[in-house]
Structures are given as structure tokens and as C-alpha cells.
Scaffold this motif. Sequence first.
Motif, PDB file in Angstrom:
ATOM      1  N   VAL A  15     -10.436   0.533  -1.350  1.00  0.00           N
ATOM      2  CA  VAL A  15     -10.131   0.215   0.142  1.00  0.00           C
ATOM      3  C   VAL A  15     -10.621  -0.629   0.716  1.00  0.00           C
ATOM      4  O   VAL A  15     -11.648  -1.008   0.410  1.00  0.00           O
ATOM      5  N   GLU A  16      -9.964  -2.188   0.657  1.00  0.00           N
ATOM      6  CA  GLU A  16     -10.721  -3.248   1.266  1.00  0.00           C
ATOM      7  C   GLU A  16     -10.776  -3.300   3.310  1.00  0.00           C
ATOM      8  O   GLU A  16     -11.745  -3.713   3.393  1.00  0.00           O
ATOM      9  N   GLU A  17      -9.539  -2.797   3.646  1.00  0.00           N
ATOM     10  CA  GLU A  17      -9.694  -3.175   5.151  1.00  0.00           C
ATOM     11  C   GLU A  17      -8.361  -2.000   5.210  1.00  0.00           C
ATOM     12  O   GLU A  17      -8.194  -1.819   4.138  1.00  0.00           O
ATOM     13  N   ILE A  18      -9.099  -1.289   6.966  1.00  0.00           N
ATOM     14  CA  ILE A  18      -8.098  -0.222   7.441  1.00  0.00           C
ATOM     15  C   ILE A  18      -7.326  -0.962   8.616  1.00  0.00           C
ATOM     16  O   ILE A  18      -8.268  -1.165   8.998  1.00  0.00           O
ATOM     17  N   VAL A  19      -6.157  -1.247   8.572  1.00  0.00           N
ATOM     18  CA  VAL A  19      -5.622  -1.144   9.868  1.00  0.00           C
ATOM     19  C   VAL A  19      -4.974   0.147  10.845  1.00  0.00           C
ATOM     20  O   VAL A  19      -4.161  -0.034   9.449  1.00  0.00           O
TER      21      VAL A  19
END
Length: 375
Positions: free
Chosen positions: A215-219
Motif C-alpha cells: 500500500v503506497e497511499e491511503i485516501v
Amino acid sequence: MPPSDEHAIDPTSRLAADLRGVGRLAIDGVTGATDIVEAMHAAIGHLPAILGRPAPATTTGLTGFVYRSVRGVTRLVGAGVDRSLAALAPVLGGGGVSPQREALVAAINGVLGDHLETSGNPLAIRMQFRVAGAPLERDALPANTRGKLLVTLHGLCMNDLQWRYAGHDHGEALAREHDYTRVDLHYNTGRPVAANGLAFATLLDQLVHAWPVPVEEIVLLCHSMGGLVARRALEAGLREQLAWTQRPVRIVFLGTPHHGAPLERAGAWADQLIAISPYSAPFVKLGKVRSAGITDLRHGTPGDAPKVPKHVRLYAIAARTDGLVPVASAFGEHDDPARNLRIPASRRWLSTDTHHLGLLGSEAVYQRLARWLRR
């Protein structure tokens, strides 16, 4: 991720479960009304009635026996109906999921969700991740799963299918045009916000660990109450040093009442006025038919604003014509510096031509989201 309890409900038994849930609510309603009538009867019989002096809530003697009998018979009938519907589950069938059913159950949970949960009512929504309305399972992750994760959190009395508004779905468009994999949180909005936040923090951590690619980024895209749940989850995640809070996280608030909603506060004031007289005091029970989730909207998220690390960014959109959430509350602004979210002006935006629900379908709102998230 652990298997979902809702997923375990076979479609042929869902209708029976719904009917059992409605039946239990009806029984609760009759016994609740009986309590109110008996309290009024006791207050009237307790003379003289003086303002501010509490009256007994129950009657005695033959009158008390009658009220107890009404409650007993009601519960006995309810138990029989509940057992009958459970036995009829295999033959009732036809209980598939529909948007109409989902909307109705979500509304009931918003108003009575804490009661549904504590009473074990089958209508109580259990928190889970879903994709297109279907529970998300470890072996059924979305196709072409990417490292950029978009999680939507719906608002009070709503569900994950209602992100589509006026023919538009922010989550769907962001996933398609900005390379996110979209997952929806489905939860009981009548539960206390703090409890939902803690449960979401844990569930999201499980999702990140189970994700098939790094997981690179969570929005977190949050509408209304969903933003309060996300804030509580962030606080819990940072406190427990959960893995998902160590990734780059962006939380977008759409019409979130960070510092409360005036309408809920007005309801609380009405309760206090009704309770002044011993004759009208029993009716406070009617006014209190508001779940813990709704009551939590009275003051939004209490206490100091979280200390947000640099890799976590907050964004807020408010609606000038909201009618429910004041602009300052939606922006997280507060006279007390300790409670001010201090969201930079570059990450705040005021929509001048839409209302609270309209934020979900506004093209201008979407363009602002897309501009923020492509950076």
C-alpha cells in the motif's frame, strides 16, 4: 480479513431476518409506549405536582399489575413470532439485497442503531468493507488491485451504495481517473462515533496487511459523520501505531460537523424543557429516540484536535447552503486553539451552490477533489 457475519447470511434467509428485526422493533415500541403511559399515570396520581420535583415512574397495586401484564404478554407474543420466523427462514426466500432495502435498513440503524446492536436485532449493521454492495473477502479483492487505496465512509443514516448521487459517484470517478482501488466502509451509524472509529482503525489495519500489493497511499473520502469516524480512527491508529497510519494518508472531509450540528443541540434543549414539568417529563423518552450516533453530533469530536504528522494531510469542503453543518464546523475551525484542526487554506474549499447531500453529486466538488489528489 476475517469473514463477514453479514456475508454468512444466505439470501433465502435474509427476508426472515428482516421480518424478525422489524418484529422485535414493534415489540420494543409497544413496551416503550407502555412505560410512557404508566409514567404519566403515576405522575398524575402523585399530587401535588411541583415543578422540578420528580414523580414516580411506575404505579402500584392493581394498576401496576395491569401495566406489568401488558409488558409480559407483549414480550411473550414477540418471542413466539421471533421463533416462528426463524423456523420459516428456508421457505420465505426472496430476500435478496436491493438499494431500497439497504437504504431503509441504513436509516433505521442511524436512528436506533445502538439499540439494535445491544438487543441483538438482526437489522443491526455490522461494520465491514464492501465493493459495489458486496462484502469484501480476502479471496475476492477487486480486480487489478493497485497500491493506491481509496476508502469511502458514508454519513448518518446512509450506506455505501448512496455515494451515487444525481448520477455521479466521487469514489467511482476518482478510482477510474486517478488509479485508485476503491473500497467502501459499511457501518452502523447509530453506534457511538468513538466505537465506530476504533473498530474502523482495526479493520483498516487488517485490510492493509491483507492487501495483495504494498500500500503506497491511503485516501479516506468521508461525508458528514464519516469524517468524525475517520478522525477517531486516526487518533486510535496513531496512538496504537497501527501499520496503516505509517503510510501516506490523506483524509478528505465533505460537510463533516467537526464541532457539532446545531439541530442536534436544539433537540437536547427541547428535552430539558419538556422535563421541567412532572406531567410532561415522561415524553422525554420520545424525544430521546435518537441513537448514540446522532447524539454524538451535538458537539462533533470533543477534546483537542489530533496532532497530525507530516505524512497525514487533511482536506475539508463545506457547503454555504448546507443547512445542517455550519461552515466553521465543516472546516474544523474553533475559538479554542487546541480544538482547531488548522487545515491550511489551500486544503479548504467552500461550495457556494450546493447543500449537504448535494456535496455528493457536485461536479465542482469533484473537480476540487481531483485537483487535490493528483498532487
